[in-house]
Design a protein around this motif. Structure first.
Motif, short mmCIF file in Angstrom:
data_model
loop_
_atom_site.label_atom_id
_atom_site.label_comp_id
_atom_site.label_asym_id
_atom_site.label_seq_id
_atom_site.Cartn_x
_atom_site.Cartn_y
_atom_site.Cartn_z
N GLY A 81 0.81 -1.22 0.00
CA GLY A 81 0.00 0.00 0.00
C GLY A 81 0.84 1.26 0.00
O GLY A 81 2.05 1.24 0.25
N GLY A 82 0.21 2.37 -0.27
CA GLY A 82 0.88 3.67 -0.25
C GLY A 82 1.74 3.89 -1.47
O GLY A 82 1.56 3.25 -2.51
N GLN A 83 2.68 4.81 -1.34
CA GLN A 83 3.59 5.10 -2.45
C GLN A 83 4.33 3.84 -2.88
O GLN A 83 4.67 3.00 -2.06
N MET A 84 4.62 3.75 -4.18
CA MET A 84 5.42 2.64 -4.71
C MET A 84 6.53 3.24 -5.56
O MET A 84 6.31 4.19 -6.31
N HIS A 85 7.74 2.69 -5.42
CA HIS A 85 8.87 3.11 -6.24
C HIS A 85 9.65 1.87 -6.65
O HIS A 85 9.80 0.94 -5.87
N GLU A 86 10.13 1.88 -7.87
CA GLU A 86 10.96 0.77 -8.35
C GLU A 86 12.42 1.18 -8.25
O GLU A 86 12.81 2.25 -8.71
N LEU A 87 13.23 0.31 -7.64
CA LEU A 87 14.65 0.58 -7.44
C LEU A 87 15.48 -0.32 -8.35
O LEU A 87 15.15 -1.48 -8.54
N MET A 88 16.57 0.26 -8.85
CA MET A 88 17.56 -0.52 -9.59
C MET A 88 18.96 -0.19 -9.13
O MET A 88 19.93 -0.75 -9.62
N ASP A 89 19.06 0.74 -8.17
CA ASP A 89 20.36 1.11 -7.62
C ASP A 89 20.21 1.44 -6.15
O ASP A 89 19.12 1.39 -5.59
N ASP A 90 21.32 1.80 -5.50
CA ASP A 90 21.32 2.09 -4.08
C ASP A 90 20.57 3.39 -3.79
O ASP A 90 20.60 4.32 -4.60
N ILE A 91 19.92 3.45 -2.64
CA ILE A 91 19.21 4.65 -2.20
C ILE A 91 19.78 5.04 -0.84
O ILE A 91 19.57 4.34 0.15
N GLU A 92 20.48 6.17 -0.78
CA GLU A 92 21.08 6.62 0.48
C GLU A 92 20.06 7.13 1.47
O GLU A 92 20.27 7.04 2.67
N SER A 93 18.95 7.67 0.95
CA SER A 93 17.91 8.18 1.84
C SER A 93 16.56 8.13 1.13
O SER A 93 16.37 8.84 0.14
N LEU A 94 15.65 7.31 1.64
CA LEU A 94 14.30 7.25 1.06
C LEU A 94 13.61 8.61 1.19
O LEU A 94 12.88 9.03 0.30
N GLN A 95 13.86 9.27 2.29
CA GLN A 95 13.22 10.57 2.54
C GLN A 95 13.69 11.60 1.50
O GLN A 95 12.87 12.29 0.91
N ASP A 96 14.99 11.69 1.29
CA ASP A 96 15.51 12.67 0.34
C ASP A 96 15.14 12.35 -1.10
O ASP A 96 14.82 13.24 -1.87
N ARG A 97 15.18 11.09 -1.47
CA ARG A 97 14.95 10.70 -2.87
C ARG A 97 13.47 10.67 -3.24
O ARG A 97 13.10 11.10 -4.32
N PHE A 98 12.64 10.14 -2.34
CA PHE A 98 11.23 9.93 -2.69
C PHE A 98 10.25 10.64 -1.76
O PHE A 98 9.04 10.46 -1.90
N LEU A 99 10.75 11.38 -0.78
CA LEU A 99 9.89 11.97 0.26
C LEU A 99 9.08 10.87 0.94
O LEU A 99 7.90 11.02 1.24
N MET A 100 9.73 9.76 1.19
CA MET A 100 9.12 8.57 1.78
C MET A 100 9.84 8.29 3.09
O MET A 100 11.05 8.08 3.10
N SER A 101 9.14 8.31 4.21
CA SER A 101 9.79 8.18 5.51
C SER A 101 10.03 6.73 5.93
O SER A 101 10.78 6.48 6.87
N ASP A 102 9.42 5.77 5.26
CA ASP A 102 9.59 4.37 5.65
C ASP A 102 9.18 3.48 4.49
O ASP A 102 8.50 3.91 3.55
N CYS A 103 9.59 2.24 4.56
CA CYS A 103 9.20 1.20 3.60
C CYS A 103 8.72 0.03 4.44
O CYS A 103 9.45 -0.45 5.29
N GLN A 104 7.48 -0.41 4.22
CA GLN A 104 6.93 -1.49 5.05
C GLN A 104 6.67 -2.78 4.29
O GLN A 104 6.38 -3.80 4.91
N SER A 105 6.74 -2.73 2.95
CA SER A 105 6.61 -3.95 2.16
C SER A 105 7.40 -3.78 0.87
O SER A 105 7.71 -2.66 0.46
N CYS A 106 7.76 -4.91 0.26
CA CYS A 106 8.52 -4.83 -0.99
C CYS A 106 8.38 -6.12 -1.78
O CYS A 106 7.97 -7.15 -1.25
N ASN A 107 8.74 -6.02 -3.04
CA ASN A 107 8.80 -7.17 -3.93
C ASN A 107 10.19 -7.12 -4.56
O ASN A 107 10.49 -6.22 -5.34
N VAL A 108 11.04 -8.08 -4.19
CA VAL A 108 12.39 -8.16 -4.74
C VAL A 108 12.32 -9.06 -5.97
O VAL A 108 12.04 -10.24 -5.85
N MET A 109 12.55 -8.45 -7.12
CA MET A 109 12.46 -9.20 -8.37
C MET A 109 13.82 -9.76 -8.79
O MET A 109 13.90 -10.88 -9.29
#
Length: 157
Positions: A81-109
């Motif tokens: 639920g909530g915001q979704m973003h697809e990653l293909m590289d390292d993210i030093e700060s979810l807050q700075d990059r996506f304005l996202m304060s936490d990640c509570q679920s994911c799908n690792v492909m």
């Protein structure tokens, strides 16, 4: 084989995640090639740096080498639920990059990843491999209060 306490270890090849509880749960520490001559002292130092404090190893998992693309979808809320973003590289700060304060679920492909409690890959960490994670708090790393940065496990093993 049963050990009461792990005081040192050496990683000759590959990468491993060690856990302070049986069945791959609890605090986690990522180990790559090298010598860890005083694991208890290292655990105390990690505790001071905000990382998982460990004085023993109860389970250990080898991380398979991955060559190829890295892909993961992260979600702000559990059950994708909530915001979704697809990653293909390292993210030093979810807050700075996506304005996202936490990640509570994911799908690792594709690939193997480390998720960190603090920005800039600091603090407690959690290893995730390809699969669906509807609620990251149910993965056995219940000690983590949030996820703030994410790093790929690349050829450093």
């Amino acid at each position: 084989m049963h050990l009461n306490r792990c005081n040192s270890c050496r990683v000759d090849n590959g990468c491993f995640v060690v856990y302070d509880r049986h069945n791959y749960i609890g605090n986690q520490v990522f180990l790559k090639r090298g010598e860890y001559s005083d694991f208890q002292r290292m655990g105390s130092m990690m505790g001071m740096m905000g990382m998982a404090m460990m004085d023993t190893v109860r389970s250990c998992r080898m991380i398979p080498m991955h060559r190829g693309a890295f892909r993961m979808k992260i979600y702000e809320r559990e059950n994708y639920g909530g915001q979704m973003h697809e990653l293909m590289d390292d993210i030093e700060s979810l807050q700075d990059r996506f304005l996202m304060s936490d990640c509570q679920s994911c799908n690792v492909m594709d690939g193997h990843w480390l998720m960190f409690e603090q920005p800039n890959f600091r603090g407690r960490m959690m290893y995730v491999k390809p699969g669906d994670y509807r609620n990251l708090r149910d993965t056995g790393a219940s000690n983590m209060t949030r996820i703030s940065s994410i790093r790929r496990i690349v050829d450093m093993c």
